[in-house]
Design an enzyme around this catalytic site. Structure first.
Site, short mmCIF file in Angstrom:
data_model
loop_
_atom_site.label_atom_id
_atom_site.label_comp_id
_atom_site.label_asym_id
_atom_site.label_seq_id
_atom_site.Cartn_x
_atom_site.Cartn_y
_atom_site.Cartn_z
N THR A 1 48.59 46.18 66.08
CA THR A 1 49.37 46.08 67.32
C THR A 1 48.55 46.49 68.54
O THR A 1 48.67 45.89 69.61
CB THR A 1 50.66 46.93 67.21
OG1 THR A 1 51.46 46.38 66.18
CG2 THR A 1 51.45 46.91 68.50
N GLU B 1 57.99 47.94 58.58
CA GLU B 1 57.52 49.02 59.46
C GLU B 1 58.52 49.41 60.54
O GLU B 1 58.77 50.60 60.72
CB GLU B 1 56.20 48.62 60.13
CG GLU B 1 55.76 49.69 61.13
CD GLU B 1 54.36 49.52 61.65
OE1 GLU B 1 53.77 48.43 61.53
OE2 GLU B 1 53.85 50.51 62.21
N ASP C 1 51.09 48.60 55.38
CA ASP C 1 49.71 48.29 55.79
C ASP C 1 48.89 47.78 54.60
O ASP C 1 48.02 46.93 54.77
CB ASP C 1 48.98 49.55 56.29
CG ASP C 1 49.60 50.17 57.53
OD1 ASP C 1 49.85 49.43 58.49
OD2 ASP C 1 49.83 51.40 57.53
N ASP D 1 54.60 44.23 57.23
CA ASP D 1 54.06 44.70 58.51
C ASP D 1 54.04 43.48 59.43
O ASP D 1 53.25 42.56 59.24
CB ASP D 1 52.65 45.28 58.34
CG ASP D 1 52.23 46.04 59.59
OD1 ASP D 1 52.79 45.77 60.67
OD2 ASP D 1 51.35 46.91 59.48
N ILE E 1 53.24 43.00 62.63
CA ILE E 1 51.92 42.86 63.28
C ILE E 1 51.08 44.05 62.84
O ILE E 1 51.37 45.19 63.19
CB ILE E 1 52.01 42.87 64.83
CG1 ILE E 1 52.96 41.79 65.35
CG2 ILE E 1 50.60 42.66 65.41
CD1 ILE E 1 53.05 41.73 66.89
N ASP E 2 50.07 43.79 62.06
CA ASP E 2 49.13 44.85 61.70
C ASP E 2 47.94 44.70 62.65
O ASP E 2 47.23 43.69 62.60
CB ASP E 2 48.69 44.74 60.25
CG ASP E 2 47.82 45.93 59.86
OD1 ASP E 2 48.28 47.06 60.04
OD2 ASP E 2 46.68 45.71 59.44
#
Ligand code: IPD
Ligand code: CA
Ligand code: CA
Length: 270
Positions: free
Chosen positions: A86, A65, A209, A81, A83-84
């Site tokens: 955030t 990402e 994602d 990803d 941190i999915d």
């Protein structure tokens, strides 16, 4: 367990430690868009994961990402990803995840989603089932939309196109048992796989994602598609994922609202 899964799990857990350590602290927040956030922890997690993958699989492509990349033609490619969720992370809300998937020639082969706050590691390998902390998981047996608990997301153009999205939310509020918005699409998918939700739909997600959750849902016995119920492309605009039993009912309602809301791909809300 394949080497790819073992490496992905170790890296997801290492990134999870960084997230957990930073979760209660104040964050430095940069804006990629009006409601699209990034922190130094997102970047540190992404670097840790990319460095780890490059060390073991130097020939594999990587789409992540915060570094982005072009759609790969063929061969093995990792989708990350760091941190999915955030926005949750920034607010200290303990619901976010690290999502890592290996796709080979367009098909997902290995997937890991780690929720550090709950210590939950979801994983799947193509043809070998899906697990949560090494225990097999399966989608729910719920047979009708009327009895279903669904989850969705509010897309990044929500401020400009709220009226458009509200039509879909209203339809599901009226036809499902209830509808939630938790804030991590990767976990939304894993929670469908684990039978906690019966279905999920969202617009405008990116392949990092959805790539891991896609395999985890399918390996748990569920179904993943676009809104029309067709096959799923993680680079596409829209996703519907369910326990399978309610899939046709969910996609039929999505298509019905598409017609009423005047959906036109790809400028969905224009
Ligand atoms: C977001 C989360 C959220 C979804 C957004 C995503 P991020 O990812 O998955 O649930 O609604 O559309 O972009 O920005 O936290 O990695
Ligand atoms: Ca994300
Ligand atoms: Ca992210």
């Amino acid at each position: 367990m394949s080497e790819a899964l073992a490496v992905a799990q170790v890296l997801a857990e290492k990134a999870g430690h960084l997230i957990l350590d930073a979760l209660p602290r104040e964050k430095r927040v940069d804006h990629k868009g009006v409601v699209d956030l990034v922190t130094p922890v997102d970047r540190a997690c992404e670097k840790l994961i990319i460095d780890g993958l490059r060390e073991t699989f130097p020939e594999h492509r990587i789409v992540a990402e915060e570094s982005a990349a072009e759609r790969p033609d063929a061969g093995p490619c990792w989708y990350i990803d760091p941190i999915d969720g955030t926005c949750n992370f920034v607010h200290g809300l303990p619901h976010c995840s690290v999502s890592i998937a290996l796709i080979v020639d367009g098909r997902p082969r290995v997937a890991v989603v780690y929720d550090p706050a709950k210590g939950e590691l979801f994983a799947a390998e193509a043809g070998k089932g899906a697990s949560l902390n090494n225990n097999r998981i399966r989608v729910s047996p719920t047979g009708t939309l009327d009895q279903s608990l669904l989850v969705t997301g509010f897309p990044y153009d929500r401020r400009d196109n709220s009226a458009f999205y509200l039509r879909y939310f209203e339809a599901f509020m009226c036809n499902a048992q209830d509808l939630r918005r938790y804030g991590s699409a990767a976990l939304d998918l894993c929670w469908v796989a684990a039978g906690r939700f019966d279905g999920f739909f969202e617009w405008g997600l990116k392949p990092w994602d959805t790539a891991a959750g896609w395999l985890i849902v399918e390996e748990a016995g569920g179904r993943v598609s676009g809104f029309e119920g067709d096959g799923f492309d993680p680079w596409s605009d829209r996703i519907a994922a369910t326990n399978g039993a309610i899939h046709d009912e969910v996609t039929a309602l999505l298509v019905k609202i598409d017609g009423e809301a005047g959906y036109r791909a790809p400028d969905r809300a224009k």
